[in-house]
Write a protein that holds these residues in place. Structure first.
Motif, PDB file in Angstrom:
ATOM      1  N   UNK A 294      -6.687  11.017  -9.668  1.00  0.00           N
ATOM      2  CA  UNK A 294      -5.388  11.619  -8.971  1.00  0.00           C
ATOM      3  C   UNK A 294      -4.421  11.252 -10.217  1.00  0.00           C
ATOM      4  N   UNK A 295      -3.518  12.166 -10.667  1.00  0.00           N
ATOM      5  CA  UNK A 295      -2.501  11.828 -11.605  1.00  0.00           C
ATOM      6  C   UNK A 295      -1.072  11.812 -11.208  1.00  0.00           C
ATOM      7  N   UNK A 296      -0.796  11.592 -10.003  1.00  0.00           N
ATOM      8  CA  UNK A 296       0.586  11.619  -9.406  1.00  0.00           C
ATOM      9  C   UNK A 296       1.399  10.083  -9.732  1.00  0.00           C
ATOM     10  N   UNK A 297       2.361  10.316 -10.553  1.00  0.00           N
ATOM     11  CA  UNK A 297       3.042   8.970 -10.832  1.00  0.00           C
ATOM     12  C   UNK A 297       4.698   9.795 -11.064  1.00  0.00           C
ATOM     13  N   UNK A 298       5.282  10.097  -9.812  1.00  0.00           N
ATOM     14  CA  UNK A 298       6.614  10.324  -9.860  1.00  0.00           C
ATOM     15  C   UNK A 298       7.532   9.396 -10.235  1.00  0.00           C
ATOM     16  N   UNK A 299       8.682   9.892 -11.060  1.00  0.00           N
ATOM     17  CA  UNK A 299       9.627   8.966 -11.234  1.00  0.00           C
ATOM     18  C   UNK A 299      10.785   8.996 -10.483  1.00  0.00           C
ATOM     19  N   UNK A 300      11.266   7.972  -9.779  1.00  0.00           N
ATOM     20  CA  UNK A 300      12.114   7.944  -8.785  1.00  0.00           C
ATOM     21  C   UNK A 300      13.284   7.013  -9.247  1.00  0.00           C
ATOM     22  N   UNK A 301      14.674   7.501  -9.162  1.00  0.00           N
ATOM     23  CA  UNK A 301      15.835   6.839  -9.788  1.00  0.00           C
ATOM     24  C   UNK A 301      16.216   5.561  -8.561  1.00  0.00           C
ATOM     25  N   UNK A 302      16.411   4.402  -9.421  1.00  0.00           N
ATOM     26  CA  UNK A 302      16.904   3.262  -8.614  1.00  0.00           C
ATOM     27  C   UNK A 302      18.102   3.015  -8.605  1.00  0.00           C
ATOM     28  N   UNK A 303      19.207   4.022  -9.264  1.00  0.00           N
ATOM     29  CA  UNK A 303      20.243   3.725  -9.541  1.00  0.00           C
ATOM     30  C   UNK A 303      21.432   3.553  -8.416  1.00  0.00           C
ATOM     31  N   UNK A 304      22.071   2.534  -8.232  1.00  0.00           N
ATOM     32  CA  UNK A 304      23.145   2.422  -7.574  1.00  0.00           C
ATOM     33  C   UNK A 304      24.308   1.552  -8.123  1.00  0.00           C
ATOM     34  N   UNK A 305      25.639   1.958  -7.799  1.00  0.00           N
ATOM     35  CA  UNK A 305      26.700   1.101  -8.575  1.00  0.00           C
ATOM     36  C   UNK A 305      26.928  -0.365  -8.095  1.00  0.00           C
ATOM     37  N   UNK A 306      27.258  -1.240  -9.284  1.00  0.00           N
ATOM     38  CA  UNK A 306      27.481  -2.821  -8.935  1.00  0.00           C
ATOM     39  C   UNK A 306      29.110  -2.776  -8.908  1.00  0.00           C
ATOM     40  N   UNK A 307      29.410  -4.158  -8.793  1.00  0.00           N
ATOM     41  CA  UNK A 307      30.666  -4.252  -8.922  1.00  0.00           C
ATOM     42  C   UNK A 307      31.157  -4.545 -10.259  1.00  0.00           C
ATOM     43  N   UNK A 308      30.200  -4.834 -11.099  1.00  0.00           N
ATOM     44  CA  UNK A 308      30.586  -4.820 -12.814  1.00  0.00           C
ATOM     45  C   UNK A 308      30.818  -3.555 -13.108  1.00  0.00           C
ATOM     46  N   UNK A 309      29.733  -2.854 -12.773  1.00  0.00           N
ATOM     47  CA  UNK A 309      29.806  -1.331 -13.164  1.00  0.00           C
ATOM     48  C   UNK A 309      30.925  -0.771 -12.753  1.00  0.00           C
ATOM     49  N   UNK A 310      31.542  -0.809 -11.552  1.00  0.00           N
ATOM     50  CA  UNK A 310      32.567  -0.166 -10.888  1.00  0.00           C
ATOM     51  C   UNK A 310      33.940  -0.360 -11.801  1.00  0.00           C
TER      52      UNK A 310
END
Length: 890
Positions: free
Chosen positions: A438-454
């Motif tokens: 099996x060659x299934x290896x999907x890329x899933x984003x883990x992005x979420x805003x943080x206080x510093x980023x904001x």
């Protein structure tokens, strides 16, 4: 390209040529290729282009070890004057035209508007698939979104199954991006299963790339072994006849020295054996050391010793014993080693160099070795296909299996690579085949805003533009694509609703009647839920009122039975008193353990100071608890919901009985159709809610973060306040807790050792769930500052609940004592003894956490106006950066 290719000692592969050509044409490039395929050549071509144009190229990696590795590679190729290194720990030649750095360093430079960004033409993001990492992945997306459009981006990734989707997003946010895929391994990989002492091919084929059918001789032999093991499990053992408690019990796997000796005979060394625990790696190495196994070449001892000395010669001799130096060195001289994060960095780097040079031929490693370090082998061995993920034992995914076995086969050295799975009775060979094919290896984003980023986003581009930027993230891109499927579901449901409505066209009032019945069920559920919430509230109140020395009966969960309270609950909104059970377990219990109110059933006189981490203390207290003679009373049953006295429910029941449809002879038949109609209507509404929640979901989270920051005066409307500007300079998971502690002056007037200890609670993460307390902390100043820091976190957590935001990680007190001792100059043996007695702190973990503490301390001078605190932070860094912490600082 011609000039670049002329400097290589190999021909460019097709995918390398395509990627380099796209880059030469001025396009961004995404390259997805298997481990060892040579995708870094494309990144090196970007360096070549930048140097030829007189501009600057940044080469970013996810970990410092990889940065160090690429820095050394580039220095050899382009000379020391042309290459620099920035990793947080080190700053070497920062004005060089080629700068190697960790991705976080580039993110921080972008937010700070660093002058180093001037003249930047190319950025290489090696291992860009790290953006799926749930802890650090957001950094990659921040960089991609913030880089100027005229900077060419070269993204290098392991093989992922949704590369086209990722490339489509890159084109959306960066412009024209060439997606170059290559799924062919440069060195073919053969799959095997080792059953006892026999090594079998897994697949019935002469082509490893087209493998699907399991080899018949392997299936036959495994069946014979299973029958033999089953027969043995029924045989009498030690006078006790009967079957074993579980399948495979009593099975003894082939000892590790024998496995390695067999691989050596087959010409399959060097090999990496993946063992999914540090303790398991060390135990495997110890087993080999107890045997006569020696895999080193006869004339290699002098070379091995030279490498050992080069990496560890500066270690204080007094520390060698506690570090296990002599056993470690003996193993290396015999050509075997362990490799995991618990080892001293100098030890790990020694193992890496010796393995790459062929002087060490067998390594037992945890899966972290598969994440980027350039340490390929001829063979990869998997002892099990199950690993512990921190919460439970789970099966390996196909993607994990591919990543681990991808280490097998050294380009330019091996004609083929080999993956070997060790058979045991509970392992089905079809399971191995499924993982391997099996060659299934999907890329899933883990992005979420943080206080510093904001605050950084608002400061750089303003609130409206910041919200638009978040809407352009890969996370939102993936979420929006999922909406397409939801809309199709709505369309299907609406067609179903129309069909059911037509079937009820001649049954007046049946839809209304079914709706009344549904409201009765909903009201009954609501009353039961309210009853559970009342009971939960009562249970929480009871937990929060427990006092030190109270003896209680824990009614449920793994900790059920008698327990004595060692420390009160603390936070009333989520009470978790520290208890010791009669079975010697010490830790915090919660409402999950006490779903009904528990009250004291007695008292136990406790010593003034109780160190629950010491086994002797737990044993003595548990014994005293049992000697009280108290017994566990019968469990209190949960009360039933008071549905009979509810006026609304009674009215609904009367309405149902009075409804004309209630007396129809075909009532139930029509009601079943009506219920399907209502169910389809509810599903449709739920899908519409999902669409609404998915669309602009990150922007809504961002708005909630801004609301909380405005409440706390980090923002004034859309303007950044002085406190907000200081928050913008704090890059850590607990950024807002750090900012609040600095603003409230909680860390003032501390010594360097005290400050290091307090800061540690915001970076350290225990490897167990057991609580740590400061009943006997280093001193009063440290205890007060730590308790103040925890209180700041507790108040923030309450605000995050109110704003429906993810919770900031709880402070962890488990590193306070060790780092405090170290910063005061105590020897390593005393420091390591200060850790958890049940899971002692390893030298590698100690160094890693010390460097995390240093990283946060290093940010404090830029984040505070308190000159004395800034000086104390600098002094704390000097106090920590000594001995084993200072060696191999990269």
């Amino acid at each position: 390209m011609t000039a670049f290719a002329a400097g290589l000692d190999f021909e460019l592969d097709g995918f390398q040529e395509r990627a380099c050509a796209a880059l030469a044409d001025g396009r961004d490039v995404l390259v997805c290729a298997p481990t060892g395929a040579g995708k870094t050549v494309v990144g090196e071509f970007a360096v070549h282009l930048a140097l030829a144009a007189g501009s600057t190229c940044f080469y970013t990696t996810p970990i410092k070890a990889l940065s160090n590795q690429k820095f050394a590679d580039f220095v050899r190729r382009y000379g020391r004057d042309s290459v620099g290194l920035l990793t947080g720990d080190q700053s070497i030649n920062p004005s060089a035209p080629v700068l190697v750095m960790t991705t976080e360093v580039l993110r921080n430079m972008i937010y700070a508007g660093s002058d180093t960004l001037r003249g930047l033409s190319h950025v290489v993001m090696d291992e860009v698939h790290y953006l799926a990492d749930r802890f650090r992945g957001a950094v990659w997306e921040e960089v991609i979104l913030h880089l100027p459009a005229d900077v060419r981006l070269i993204s290098l990734s392991a093989t992922v199954s949704n590369a086209e989707e990722f490339g489509a997003w890159l084109t959306t946010v960066r412009g024209d991006t060439a997606v170059v895929l290559d799924e062919v391994r440069p060195v073919p990989l053969w799959q095997h299963v080792l059953v006892g002492r026999r090594l079998f091919d897994l697949f019935q084929t002469d082509d490893p790339t087209a493998a699907t059918i399991v080899a018949a001789d392997l299936v036959r032999y495994v069946k014979q072994r299973e029958e033999l093991e089953q027969a043995n499990s029924w045989a009498p053992r030690r006078g006790r006849p009967g079957p074993s408690a579980q399948r495979g019990r009593g099975y003894r796997p082939l000892p590790r020295p024998d496995v390695l000796a067999l691989l050596d005979q087959e010409g399959l060394l060097p090999a990496i054996t993946f063992v999914f625990s540090r303790q398991g790696c060390d135990a495997a190495l110890a087993q080999c050391l107890r045997s006569r196994l020696d895999l080193a070449a006869p004339d290699s001892a002098e070379q091995i010793d030279a490498v050992i000395t080069a990496h560890t010669g500066e270690l204080p001799r007094a520390d060698l014993e506690v570090l296990g130096y002599w056993e470690w060195r003996e193993a290396l001289l015999r050509g075997i080693a362990a490799h995991h994060a618990g080892m001293l960095p100098a030890f790990r780097h020694t193992v890496e160099e010796l393995f790459v040079r062929g002087l060490v031929r067998a390594v037992f490693a945890t899966e972290t070795l598969a994440l980027g370090i350039n340490m390929p082998a001829r063979t990869v061995v998997l002892e099990r296909l199950v690993k512990f993920n921190g919460e439970a034992h789970v099966d390996l995914t196909p993607g994990e299996y591919t990543q681990l076995t991808g280490r097998a086969g050294r380009r330019g050295i091996d004609v083929e690579g080999h993956a070997v799975v060790l058979w045991q009775p509970e392992l089905a060979v079809s399971e191995v085949a499924g993982l391997a094919s099996t060659r299934t290896y999907p890329l899933r984003s883990s992005f979420r805003p943080s206080y510093n980023m904001a605050v950084n986003l608002v400061a750089r581009v303003g609130t409206a533009a910041a919200r638009e930027l978040l809407e352009r993230s890969f996370a939102q891109f993936q979420a929006d694509r999922s909406v397409v499927g939801l809309v199709r579901g709505i369309d299907r449901n609406e067609a179903r609703v129309a069909e059911l409505r037509a079937q009820l066209a001649d049954a007046d009032g049946i839809v209304e009647y079914v709706g009344l019945r549904a409201r009765i069920r909903d009201r009954e559920r609501q009353l039961r839920r309210r009853d559970r919430e009342d009971q939960r509230g009562a249970a929480a109140t009871a937990l929060s009122q427990l006092r030190r020395g109270d003896v209680v009966a824990v009614p449920a969960g793994r900790r059920a039975g008698l327990a004595v309270v060692l420390e009160p609950a603390g936070q009333p909104d989520d009470p978790r008193p520290l208890v010791l059970t009669a079975q010697r377990w010490a830790g915090r219990i919660s409402i999950a353990d006490a779903p009904v109110p528990i009250v004291p059933i007695g008292r136990l006189r406790l010593p003034k100071h109780v160190d629950h981490r010491q086994p002797r203390t737990r044993r003595d207290l548990a014994s005293a608890l049992r000697e009280t003679g108290l017994t566990v009373p019968r469990s209190t049953r949960r009360s039933r919901a008071g549905t009979d006295g509810d006026d609304e429910l009674a009215a609904l029941r009367r309405a149902v009985r009075a409804h004309p449809a209630h007396t129809r002879p075909d009532r139930e038949e029509l009601a079943r159709i009506g219920e399907r109609y209502h169910r389809a209507m509810r599903e449709t509404e739920h899908l519409r809610e999902q669409v609404a929640a998915t669309t602009d979901s990150l922007a809504r989270t961002f708005d909630r973060i801004l609301a909380l920051l405005r409440e706390r005066n980090y923002l004034n409307g859309d303007e950044i306040t002085p406190a907000g500007r200081r928050l913008a300079r704090i890059y850590t998971e607990s950024d807002l807790v750090v900012a609040e502690c600095l603003r409230r002056g909680l860390w003032r007037n501390l010594t360097a050792a005290d400050l290091a200890a307090v800061v540690s609670v915001l970076v350290f993460e225990s490897r167990t769930d057991d609580a740590h307390t400061l009943a006997e902390g280093p001193n009063d100043a440290t205890r007060q500052a730590v308790h103040g820091t925890v209180e700041v976190w507790s108040q923030l957590r309450a605000d995050e609940r109110r704003h429906h935001l993810p919770a900031t990680r709880e402070p962890d007190l488990g590193f306070v004592e060790p780092v405090h001792r170290w910063a005061r100059g105590r020897p390593l043996v005393d420091v390591l003894a200060a850790g958890d007695a049940r899971r002692p702190l390893s030298a590698g973990d100690f160094v890693r956490w010390c460097r995390q503490v240093i990283d946060l301390l290093d940010q404090l001078p830029d984040a505070t106006d308190d000159r004395q605190l800034a000086q104390t932070a600098t002094a704390a860094i000097r106090a920590i950066r000594r001995g084993v912490v200072a060696i191999d600082a990269g």
